[in-house]
Write a protein that holds these residues in place. Sequence first.
Motif, PDB file in Angstrom:
ATOM      1  N   ASN A   1       1.282  -1.041   0.145  1.00 32.86           N
ATOM      2  CA  ASN A   1       0.076  -0.144  -0.259  1.00 32.86           C
ATOM      3  C   ASN A   1       1.230   1.465  -0.314  1.00 32.86           C
ATOM      4  OD1 ASN A   1      -3.178  -0.815   0.283  1.00 32.86           O
ATOM      5  ND2 ASN A   1      -1.838  -1.654   2.060  1.00 32.86           N
ATOM      6  N   ALA A   2       1.938   1.048  -0.407  1.00 34.47           N
ATOM      7  CA  ALA A   2       2.982   2.044  -0.461  1.00 34.47           C
ATOM      8  C   ALA A   2       2.779   3.729  -1.626  1.00 34.47           C
ATOM      9  CB  ALA A   2       4.362   1.595  -1.212  1.00 34.47           C
ATOM     10  N   SER A   3       1.801   3.350  -2.581  1.00 33.69           N
ATOM     11  CA  SER A   3       1.074   4.624  -2.998  1.00 33.69           C
ATOM     12  C   SER A   3      -0.204   4.336  -2.949  1.00 33.69           C
ATOM     13  CB  SER A   3       1.006   4.284  -4.688  1.00 33.69           C
ATOM     14  OG  SER A   3       0.951   2.877  -5.407  1.00 33.69           O
ATOM     15  N   THR A   4      -0.488   3.718  -1.874  1.00 34.32           N
ATOM     16  CA  THR A   4      -2.526   3.913  -1.279  1.00 34.32           C
ATOM     17  C   THR A   4      -2.331   5.245  -0.919  1.00 34.32           C
ATOM     18  OG1 THR A   4      -2.551   1.850  -1.560  1.00 34.32           O
ATOM     19  CG2 THR A   4      -4.306   3.360  -0.769  1.00 34.32           C
ATOM     20  N   PRO A   5      -3.502   6.168  -1.498  1.00 34.46           N
ATOM     21  CA  PRO A   5      -3.644   7.327  -0.830  1.00 34.46           C
ATOM     22  C   PRO A   5      -4.540   7.231   0.949  1.00 34.46           C
ATOM     23  CG  PRO A   5      -4.525   7.975  -2.711  1.00 34.46           C
ATOM     24  CD  PRO A   5      -3.496   6.224  -2.840  1.00 34.46           C
ATOM     25  N   GLY A   6      -3.745   7.784   1.655  1.00 30.20           N
ATOM     26  CA  GLY A   6      -3.910   8.219   2.918  1.00 30.20           C
ATOM     27  C   GLY A   6      -3.763   6.541   4.241  1.00 30.20           C
ATOM     28  N   PHE A   7      -3.546   6.056   3.302  1.00 29.72           N
ATOM     29  CA  PHE A   7      -3.388   4.248   3.881  1.00 29.72           C
ATOM     30  C   PHE A   7      -1.549   5.168   5.046  1.00 29.72           C
ATOM     31  CE2 PHE A   7      -0.756   0.608   4.851  1.00 29.72           C
ATOM     32  CZ  PHE A   7      -1.554  -0.340   4.995  1.00 29.72           C
ATOM     33  N   LYS A   8      -1.939   4.031   6.558  1.00 31.68           N
ATOM     34  CA  LYS A   8      -1.458   4.413   7.634  1.00 31.68           C
ATOM     35  C   LYS A   8      -0.386   3.458   7.951  1.00 31.68           C
ATOM     36  CE  LYS A   8      -3.060   8.652   8.032  1.00 31.68           C
ATOM     37  NZ  LYS A   8      -2.887   9.986   7.231  1.00 31.68           N
ATOM     38  N   ALA A   9       0.542   3.040   8.114  1.00 28.93           N
ATOM     39  CA  ALA A   9       1.784   2.055   8.262  1.00 28.93           C
ATOM     40  C   ALA A   9       1.931   1.656   9.179  1.00 28.93           C
ATOM     41  CB  ALA A   9       2.857   2.530   7.440  1.00 28.93           C
ATOM     42  N   ARG A  10       1.635  -0.119   9.670  1.00 28.28           N
ATOM     43  CA  ARG A  10       1.747  -0.318  11.024  1.00 28.28           C
ATOM     44  C   ARG A  10       2.821  -1.256  11.215  1.00 28.28           C
ATOM     45  NH1 ARG A  10      -3.387  -4.118  11.482  1.00 28.28           N
ATOM     46  NH2 ARG A  10      -3.078  -3.965   9.801  1.00 28.28           N
ATOM     47  N   ASP A  11       3.100  -1.018  12.679  1.00 26.63           N
ATOM     48  CA  ASP A  11       4.126  -2.292  13.079  1.00 26.63           C
ATOM     49  C   ASP A  11       3.757  -3.285  13.520  1.00 26.63           C
ATOM     50  OD1 ASP A  11       6.483  -4.328  12.786  1.00 26.63           O
ATOM     51  OD2 ASP A  11       7.304  -2.422  12.752  1.00 26.63           O
TER      52      ASP A  11
ATOM     53  N   GLN B   1       8.579  11.363   7.552  1.00 25.31           N
ATOM     54  CA  GLN B   1       8.275  12.374   6.619  1.00 25.31           C
ATOM     55  C   GLN B   1       6.636  11.380   5.844  1.00 25.31           C
ATOM     56  OE1 GLN B   1      10.426  14.662   3.629  1.00 25.31           O
ATOM     57  NE2 GLN B   1       9.136  15.367   2.367  1.00 25.31           N
ATOM     58  N   THR B   2       5.520  12.985   6.358  1.00 21.21           N
ATOM     59  CA  THR B   2       4.184  12.067   5.397  1.00 21.21           C
ATOM     60  C   THR B   2       4.643  12.671   4.045  1.00 21.21           C
ATOM     61  OG1 THR B   2       3.463  12.211   7.912  1.00 21.21           O
ATOM     62  CG2 THR B   2       1.729  11.728   5.557  1.00 21.21           C
TER      63      THR B   2
ATOM     64  N   ASN C   1      -0.372   9.162   2.956  1.00 16.87           N
ATOM     65  CA  ASN C   1      -0.034   8.154   2.984  1.00 16.87           C
ATOM     66  C   ASN C   1       1.470   7.988   4.193  1.00 16.87           C
ATOM     67  OD1 ASN C   1       1.901   5.580   2.354  1.00 16.87           O
ATOM     68  ND2 ASN C   1       0.340   5.410   1.044  1.00 16.87           N
ATOM     69  N   THR C   2       1.757   7.192   4.771  1.00 10.06           N
ATOM     70  CA  THR C   2       2.756   7.282   6.045  1.00 10.06           C
ATOM     71  C   THR C   2       3.614   6.186   5.482  1.00 10.06           C
ATOM     72  OG1 THR C   2       1.228   5.516   8.064  1.00 10.06           O
ATOM     73  CG2 THR C   2       1.231   8.734   7.829  1.00 10.06           C
ATOM     74  N   VAL C   3       3.497   5.516   4.979  1.00 10.65           N
ATOM     75  CA  VAL C   3       4.516   4.349   4.313  1.00 10.65           C
ATOM     76  C   VAL C   3       5.697   4.610   3.904  1.00 10.65           C
ATOM     77  CG1 VAL C   3       5.073   2.357   2.906  1.00 10.65           C
ATOM     78  CG2 VAL C   3       2.801   2.453   3.834  1.00 10.65           C
ATOM     79  N   GLU C   4       7.052   4.639   4.543  1.00 10.41           N
ATOM     80  CA  GLU C   4       8.388   5.172   3.635  1.00 10.41           C
ATOM     81  C   GLU C   4       9.269   3.752   3.355  1.00 10.41           C
ATOM     82  OE1 GLU C   4       9.788   8.491   7.105  1.00 10.41           O
ATOM     83  OE2 GLU C   4       9.943   6.996   7.525  1.00 10.41           O
ATOM     84  N   LEU C   5       9.101   3.375   2.234  1.00 10.27           N
ATOM     85  CA  LEU C   5       9.556   2.516   1.133  1.00 10.27           C
ATOM     86  C   LEU C   5      10.467   1.673   2.011  1.00 10.27           C
ATOM     87  CD1 LEU C   5       7.594   0.377  -0.049  1.00 10.27           C
ATOM     88  CD2 LEU C   5       8.740   1.165  -2.678  1.00 10.27           C
ATOM     89  N   ASN C   6      11.647   2.019   1.813  1.00  9.32           N
ATOM     90  CA  ASN C   6      13.183   1.580   1.983  1.00  9.32           C
ATOM     91  C   ASN C   6      13.239   1.350   3.682  1.00  9.32           C
ATOM     92  OD1 ASN C   6      14.280   2.662   0.269  1.00  9.32           O
ATOM     93  ND2 ASN C   6      14.758   4.383   0.337  1.00  9.32           N
ATOM     94  N   GLU C   7      12.025   1.875   4.751  1.00  9.37           N
ATOM     95  CA  GLU C   7      12.392   1.583   6.191  1.00  9.37           C
ATOM     96  C   GLU C   7      11.539  -0.177   6.031  1.00  9.37           C
ATOM     97  OE1 GLU C   7      13.373   2.576   8.198  1.00  9.37           O
ATOM     98  OE2 GLU C   7      14.226   4.641   7.493  1.00  9.37           O
ATOM     99  N   GLU C   8      10.206   0.616   5.201  1.00 10.89           N
ATOM    100  CA  GLU C   8       9.268  -0.872   5.192  1.00 10.89           C
ATOM    101  C   GLU C   8       9.771  -2.599   4.879  1.00 10.89           C
ATOM    102  OE1 GLU C   8       6.641  -0.973   7.339  1.00 10.89           O
ATOM    103  OE2 GLU C   8       6.297   0.673   6.935  1.00 10.89           O
TER     104      GLU C   8
END
Length: 114
Positions: A30-40, A69-70, A75-82
């Motif tokens: 969901n890295a490019s899904t608008p408004g998606f909130k990353a979880r862990d 950085q949002t 979207n709050t996914v930071e692809l490199n971190e994920e």
Amino acid sequence: MAADTLFGVHGAALQIRSQRMGVLASNIANASTPGFKARDIDFGAALSSLEGGNQGAVATATKYRVPLQTSMDGNTVELNEEQTAFAENAVQYQTTLSFLNGRISQITRALKGD
């Protein structure tokens, strides 16, 4: 002999790591899904809670990530971190699985009398 006695904490650890892999994969997908909130999943908190008998341990330990950085679309996914977290979790999952396979092999040999 109970499974938790045979395998110790490793059975629960494998379960949590598997669920965490799913959460991280969802974040990446969901890295490019608008408004998606990353979880862990906080692995340590989930494991402690599960060992304490809390059946909802993983749900309790699942939190939203706070991004550095949002993006403009929320979207709050930071692809490199994920991707890094996913790779680290995969290695830890494999390590736990290898330990359990070794333990099962050891028990099988003992039962056969080898």
